[in-house]
Write a protein that holds these residues in place. Structure first.
Motif, short mmCIF file in Angstrom:
data_model
loop_
_atom_site.label_atom_id
_atom_site.label_comp_id
_atom_site.label_asym_id
_atom_site.label_seq_id
_atom_site.Cartn_x
_atom_site.Cartn_y
_atom_site.Cartn_z
N ASP A 31 -14.46 2.62 9.11
CA ASP A 31 -14.59 3.70 8.13
C ASP A 31 -14.02 3.22 6.82
O ASP A 31 -12.80 3.10 6.65
N LEU A 32 -14.88 2.94 5.85
CA LEU A 32 -14.46 2.34 4.59
C LEU A 32 -13.55 3.27 3.79
O LEU A 32 -12.57 2.82 3.18
N VAL A 33 -13.84 4.56 3.80
CA VAL A 33 -13.01 5.51 3.04
C VAL A 33 -11.62 5.61 3.66
O VAL A 33 -10.61 5.59 2.95
N LEU A 34 -11.56 5.68 4.99
CA LEU A 34 -10.26 5.75 5.66
C LEU A 34 -9.46 4.48 5.40
O LEU A 34 -8.25 4.54 5.17
N ALA A 35 -10.13 3.34 5.44
CA ALA A 35 -9.44 2.08 5.18
C ALA A 35 -8.87 2.04 3.76
O ALA A 35 -7.74 1.60 3.56
N ARG A 36 -9.63 2.53 2.80
CA ARG A 36 -9.14 2.55 1.42
C ARG A 36 -7.93 3.46 1.27
O ARG A 36 -6.94 3.12 0.62
N GLU A 37 -8.00 4.63 1.88
CA GLU A 37 -6.91 5.59 1.75
C GLU A 37 -5.63 5.12 2.45
O GLU A 37 -4.53 5.41 2.00
N ALA A 38 -5.77 4.39 3.54
CA ALA A 38 -4.61 3.96 4.31
C ALA A 38 -4.02 2.64 3.83
O ALA A 38 -2.84 2.37 4.03
N SER A 39 -4.84 1.82 3.19
CA SER A 39 -4.43 0.44 2.92
C SER A 39 -3.30 0.32 1.91
O SER A 39 -2.43 -0.54 2.06
N ALA A 40 -3.27 1.17 0.89
CA ALA A 40 -2.23 1.04 -0.14
C ALA A 40 -0.84 1.22 0.47
O ALA A 40 0.07 0.43 0.21
N PHE A 41 -0.67 2.26 1.30
CA PHE A 41 0.63 2.50 1.92
C PHE A 41 0.98 1.36 2.87
O PHE A 41 2.11 0.85 2.87
N TYR A 42 0.00 0.94 3.68
CA TYR A 42 0.24 -0.15 4.63
C TYR A 42 0.66 -1.43 3.89
O TYR A 42 1.60 -2.12 4.30
N LEU A 43 -0.01 -1.73 2.79
CA LEU A 43 0.30 -2.96 2.06
C LEU A 43 1.70 -2.92 1.45
O LEU A 43 2.41 -3.93 1.47
N LYS A 44 2.10 -1.79 0.92
CA LYS A 44 3.44 -1.69 0.33
C LYS A 44 4.52 -1.87 1.40
O LYS A 44 5.51 -2.57 1.18
N ILE A 45 4.34 -1.22 2.54
CA ILE A 45 5.32 -1.35 3.62
C ILE A 45 5.36 -2.79 4.12
O ILE A 45 6.44 -3.39 4.30
N SER A 46 4.20 -3.37 4.36
CA SER A 46 4.12 -4.73 4.88
C SER A 46 4.72 -5.73 3.90
O SER A 46 5.41 -6.68 4.29
N GLU A 47 4.45 -5.52 2.62
CA GLU A 47 4.97 -6.42 1.60
C GLU A 47 6.50 -6.39 1.56
O GLU A 47 7.15 -7.43 1.42
N SER A 48 7.07 -5.21 1.72
CA SER A 48 8.54 -5.10 1.70
C SER A 48 9.16 -5.82 2.89
O SER A 48 10.20 -6.46 2.77
N VAL A 49 8.51 -5.74 4.05
CA VAL A 49 9.02 -6.45 5.23
C VAL A 49 8.82 -7.95 5.06
O VAL A 49 9.70 -8.75 5.41
N LEU A 50 7.70 -8.35 4.50
CA LEU A 50 7.42 -9.78 4.31
C LEU A 50 8.47 -10.44 3.41
O LEU A 50 8.81 -11.61 3.60
N ARG A 51 8.98 -9.70 2.45
CA ARG A 51 10.02 -10.27 1.57
C ARG A 51 11.26 -10.65 2.37
O ARG A 51 12.02 -11.54 1.97
N GLU A 52 11.48 -9.97 3.49
CA GLU A 52 12.62 -10.28 4.35
C GLU A 52 12.35 -11.51 5.22
O GLU A 52 13.27 -12.24 5.59
N VAL A 53 11.07 -11.73 5.56
CA VAL A 53 10.70 -12.86 6.44
C VAL A 53 9.49 -13.58 5.84
O VAL A 53 8.40 -13.57 6.41
#
Length: 280
Positions: A31-53
């Motif tokens: 679902d392209l719309v669902l992916a777009r709506e969810a991806s921004a939050f997921y990317l921010k969270i993932s990016e913050s964890v990646l900075r730790e590792v």
């Protein structure tokens, strides 16, 4: 004692979070719309964890891939769609897409450097590039490093310093291709085809070989390969019939094999077909 315990537990929790986030990125979604709506939050969270590792290759792959796909599907394509109606808005979107590609590239390269100290410097030096090798574990993040680099370069034509990195980006993609030519159902071979077709002095015949490899590796189930061929080969050659045939094939594949990547390419194929009179 509590402080010491916290110091021990925290890295474990970060690693667990990194594993969970990288696994989530691999979950199927069509679902392209669902992916777009969810991806921004997921990317921010993932990016913050990646900075730790920063050396966590699966998480770095997920983050770099996520930013690259977001830039391509939701920003750069929207810029193309707006170009005729609002050139200024389209340019702003392209600048944003370029920043997102650069962000993806930084995360991917940081992971490669963390896993192979000195990698970045060796890649930048032409006299050291030939001695570089990738491990199988590095191939996915190297793919996204090269793909995001290509997108960044494509949107930075007015910045010669960035454009000058094209041979380095191609070399990185080639290192990954040499290690695993069928990576991601031909996505890497398709990237090599796009790079070959776009580089100064590139060979159309060699680009076609790469694309054929991508079709074989994907068993014909990747819409992106056909879209890439249409834009990289048929469009520059002025072959409208082949251009339309490849895009129609992409639409057929996307309808039969529903996944996020094919849905993204379906959107681009539809837009390109709608623009065919302006492109030829």
């Amino acid at each position: 004692m509590l402080t010491a315990s916290g110091c021990v537990v925290r890295p474990y929790l970060v690693d667990e979070a990194a594993t969970a986030l990288s696994t989530q990125a691999q979950s199927p979604e069509d679902d392209l719309v669902l992916a777009r709506e969810a991806s921004a939050f997921y990317l921010k969270i993932s990016e913050s964890v990646l900075r730790e590792v920063p050396g966590n290759l699966p998480l770095a792959t997920a983050v770099a891939g996520g930013f690259t796909q977001y830039a391509y599907a939701f920003v750069a394509l929207e810029a193309d769609k707006r170009e005729l109606q609002d050139a200024a808005s389209a340019q702003q979107l392209r600048e944003r897409a370029a920043r997102l590609y650069a962000r993806a590239h930084r995360h991917a390269m940081a992971a490669l450097e963390a896993s192979s100290p000195g990698f970045t410097q060796s890649l930048a030096r032409s006299d050291l590039r030939q001695s570089l090798r990738l491990t199988s574990a590095q191939v996915p993040v190297a793919y996204w490093a090269a793909a995001s680099w290509g997108g960044w370069i494509a949107l930075s034509k007015d910045n010669p310093d960035i454009v000058a990195d094209l041979p380095v980006a191609i070399h990185l993609a080639r290192l990954a291709w040499l290690k695993q030519p069928d990576f991601a159902q031909g996505a890497l071979a398709s990237l090599m085809g796009s790079f070959e077709a776009s580089r100064p002095g590139g060979s159309v015949a060699q680009a076609a070989i790469y694309f054929d490899q991508a079709v074989t590796a994907s068993a014909g189930q990747s819409a992106g390969v056909y879209v890439a061929q249409a834009e990289s080969l048929a469009l520059p050659l002025g072959d409208r019939a082949q251009f339309e045939a490849l895009l129609q094939r992409a639409l057929q594949v996307a309808a039969l094999e529903r996944n996020l990547q094919n849905d993204i390419m379906r959107e681009r194929a539809l837009w390109l077909l709608g623009m065919v009179d302006d492109l030829f």
